[in-house]
Design a protein around this motif. Structure first.
Motif, PDB file in Angstrom:
ATOM      1  N   CYS A  84       5.460 -27.178  15.089  1.00  0.00           N
ATOM      2  CA  CYS A  84       6.562 -27.868  15.757  1.00  0.00           C
ATOM      3  C   CYS A  84       6.930 -27.120  17.033  1.00  0.00           C
ATOM      4  CB  CYS A  84       7.768 -27.946  14.820  1.00  0.00           C
ATOM      5  SG  CYS A  84       9.182 -28.816  15.517  1.00  0.00           S
ATOM      6  N   ILE A  85       6.956 -27.857  18.149  1.00  0.00           N
ATOM      7  CA  ILE A  85       7.282 -27.260  19.448  1.00  0.00           C
ATOM      8  C   ILE A  85       8.731 -27.574  19.792  1.00  0.00           C
ATOM      9  CG2 ILE A  85       6.599 -27.065  21.863  1.00  0.00           C
ATOM     10  CD1 ILE A  85       4.341 -26.471  19.878  1.00  0.00           C
ATOM     11  N   VAL A  86       9.523 -26.528  20.035  1.00  0.00           N
ATOM     12  CA  VAL A  86      10.929 -26.698  20.406  1.00  0.00           C
ATOM     13  C   VAL A  86      11.202 -25.974  21.716  1.00  0.00           C
ATOM     14  CG1 VAL A  86      11.764 -27.012  18.041  1.00  0.00           C
ATOM     15  CG2 VAL A  86      11.611 -24.708  18.998  1.00  0.00           C
ATOM     16  N   GLU A  87      12.297 -26.344  22.360  1.00  0.00           N
ATOM     17  CA  GLU A  87      12.642 -25.729  23.644  1.00  0.00           C
ATOM     18  C   GLU A  87      13.284 -24.360  23.482  1.00  0.00           C
ATOM     19  OE1 GLU A  87      14.931 -28.344  26.134  1.00  0.00           O
ATOM     20  OE2 GLU A  87      13.464 -29.968  25.974  1.00  0.00           O
ATOM     21  N   PHE A 106       6.635 -23.150  17.527  1.00  0.00           N
ATOM     22  CA  PHE A 106       6.345 -22.494  18.802  1.00  0.00           C
ATOM     23  C   PHE A 106       7.532 -22.790  19.710  1.00  0.00           C
ATOM     24  CE2 PHE A 106       4.659 -21.859  23.031  1.00  0.00           C
ATOM     25  CZ  PHE A 106       3.905 -20.692  22.872  1.00  0.00           C
ATOM     26  N   VAL A 107       8.161 -21.741  20.234  1.00  0.00           N
ATOM     27  CA  VAL A 107       9.369 -21.888  21.046  1.00  0.00           C
ATOM     28  C   VAL A 107       9.011 -21.727  22.522  1.00  0.00           C
ATOM     29  CG1 VAL A 107      11.721 -21.050  21.440  1.00  0.00           C
ATOM     30  CG2 VAL A 107      10.722 -20.926  19.144  1.00  0.00           C
ATOM     31  N   LEU A 108       9.286 -22.755  23.311  1.00  0.00           N
ATOM     32  CA  LEU A 108       8.935 -22.738  24.734  1.00  0.00           C
ATOM     33  C   LEU A 108       9.851 -21.839  25.565  1.00  0.00           C
ATOM     34  CD1 LEU A 108       8.349 -26.577  25.175  1.00  0.00           C
ATOM     35  CD2 LEU A 108       6.591 -24.806  24.974  1.00  0.00           C
ATOM     36  N   LEU A 109      11.059 -21.621  25.094  1.00  0.00           N
ATOM     37  CA  LEU A 109      12.086 -20.867  25.850  1.00  0.00           C
ATOM     38  C   LEU A 109      12.405 -21.570  27.164  1.00  0.00           C
ATOM     39  CD1 LEU A 109      10.842 -17.211  25.176  1.00  0.00           C
ATOM     40  CD2 LEU A 109      12.654 -18.469  23.996  1.00  0.00           C
ATOM     41  N   GLY A 110      12.466 -22.889  27.113  1.00  0.00           N
ATOM     42  CA  GLY A 110      12.798 -23.699  28.282  1.00  0.00           C
ATOM     43  C   GLY A 110      12.037 -25.006  28.255  1.00  0.00           C
ATOM     44  N   ARG A 111      12.002 -25.662  29.395  1.00  0.00           N
ATOM     45  CA  ARG A 111      11.238 -26.901  29.561  1.00  0.00           C
ATOM     46  C   ARG A 111      10.765 -26.955  30.994  1.00  0.00           C
ATOM     47  NH1 ARG A 111      16.686 -29.523  28.134  1.00  0.00           N
ATOM     48  NH2 ARG A 111      17.872 -29.100  29.994  1.00  0.00           N
ATOM     49  N   LEU A 118      10.367 -22.796  36.195  1.00  0.00           N
ATOM     50  CA  LEU A 118       9.788 -22.872  34.857  1.00  0.00           C
ATOM     51  C   LEU A 118       8.571 -23.783  34.869  1.00  0.00           C
ATOM     52  CD1 LEU A 118      13.006 -23.165  32.646  1.00  0.00           C
ATOM     53  CD2 LEU A 118      11.527 -21.180  32.921  1.00  0.00           C
ATOM     54  N   GLY A 119       7.407 -23.159  34.846  1.00  0.00           N
ATOM     55  CA  GLY A 119       6.145 -23.891  34.804  1.00  0.00           C
ATOM     56  C   GLY A 119       5.424 -23.606  33.505  1.00  0.00           C
ATOM     57  N   PRO A 120       4.172 -24.051  33.383  1.00  0.00           N
ATOM     58  CA  PRO A 120       3.401 -23.846  32.151  1.00  0.00           C
ATOM     59  C   PRO A 120       3.306 -22.383  31.723  1.00  0.00           C
ATOM     60  CG  PRO A 120       2.289 -25.413  33.574  1.00  0.00           C
ATOM     61  CD  PRO A 120       3.443 -24.868  34.360  1.00  0.00           C
ATOM     62  N   LYS A 121       3.172 -21.480  32.669  1.00  0.00           N
ATOM     63  CA  LYS A 121       3.039 -20.046  32.332  1.00  0.00           C
ATOM     64  C   LYS A 121       4.330 -19.515  31.693  1.00  0.00           C
ATOM     65  CE  LYS A 121       1.423 -15.716  34.391  1.00  0.00           C
ATOM     66  NZ  LYS A 121       2.327 -14.709  33.988  1.00  0.00           N
ATOM     67  N   GLU A 122       5.470 -19.874  32.282  1.00  0.00           N
ATOM     68  CA  GLU A 122       6.761 -19.395  31.754  1.00  0.00           C
ATOM     69  C   GLU A 122       7.040 -19.965  30.356  1.00  0.00           C
ATOM     70  OE1 GLU A 122       6.479 -18.569  35.843  1.00  0.00           O
ATOM     71  OE2 GLU A 122       6.324 -20.548  34.899  1.00  0.00           O
ATOM     72  N   LEU A 123       6.507 -21.155  30.071  1.00  0.00           N
ATOM     73  CA  LEU A 123       6.717 -21.777  28.762  1.00  0.00           C
ATOM     74  C   LEU A 123       5.714 -21.284  27.717  1.00  0.00           C
ATOM     75  CD1 LEU A 123       7.472 -25.477  29.773  1.00  0.00           C
ATOM     76  CD2 LEU A 123       9.061 -23.571  29.494  1.00  0.00           C
TER      77      LEU A 123
END
Length: 200
Positions: A84-87, A106-111, A118-123
């Protein structure tokens, strides 16, 4: 704000870093702890300092943890096929407390938000891609928020899942339980109407 005490002014200003706390709320908090609960304030300061020093991010799911790998990720009884992917860690906690979900996170720590840097690398999407490449995940449950940025993030996650031959699903959106149609906003109602399901 002038209080006659530079330390008190600094405390009020420091409290304003908390979400939803403006000048008046910060002032009330500062005066409360100084007038009525100095032991509570001391305990809060100690716990805050300890948490800042000891709590980091799990290297597997990126949620908060005092260990290198958190207790959820080391729990072998959870279902490895579900991810499960969450922000945010708050979203992770909400799902964990409100549902019977027994997979991993998996926690993105943003969107995705290029304006905020905030791009793919930061997430951490490179870490997510590596995790999907391990071959254990069969379903990627996308639980990003239903905002413009959340939807863009969900689209990118579905592409990532497709590239790894993993089925992607999205949390349902629509009329809340106990809600009445006349009070539902137009966007939510349109989304719910478009995503209607068969009763058979």
């Amino acid at each position: 704000m002038s209080t006659g005490s530079p330390l008190l002014s600094d405390l009020i200003e420091a409290l304003r870093c908390l979400p939803g706390v403006g000048a008046k709320s910060a002032q009330r908090m500062a005066f409360h702890v100084l007038e009525r609960d100095r032991p509570g304030a001391r305990r809060l300061a100690e716990r805050l300092a300890l948490a800042i020093e000891k709590v980091g991010n799990c290297r597997r799911c990126r949620g908060f943890s005092e260990q290198e790998v958190c207790s959820l990720c080391t729990n072998a009884s959870r279902d490895k096929a579900l991810l499960c992917i969450v922000e945010t860690p708050v979203d992770q906690m909400a799902i964990e407390q409100a549902t019977g979900y027994r997979g991993y996170y998996f926690v993105l720590l943003g969107r995705l938000s290029p304006l905020d840097g905030l791009g793919p690398k930061e997430l951490g999407l490179d870490l997510l891609a590596a995790r999907l490449a391990e071959g254990e995940v069969e379903e990627l449950i996308v639980a990003t928020n239903p905002t413009v940025e959340g939807e863009a993030t969900a689209h990118m996650l579905s592409q990532l899942a497709r590239a790894a031959s993993v089925r992607a699903s999205r949390l349902a959106h629509g009329v809340p339980l106990g809600g009445e149609l006349e009070f539902i906003d137009r966007g939510t109602l349109a989304h719910a109407f478009g995503g209607r399901q068969s009763l058979l």
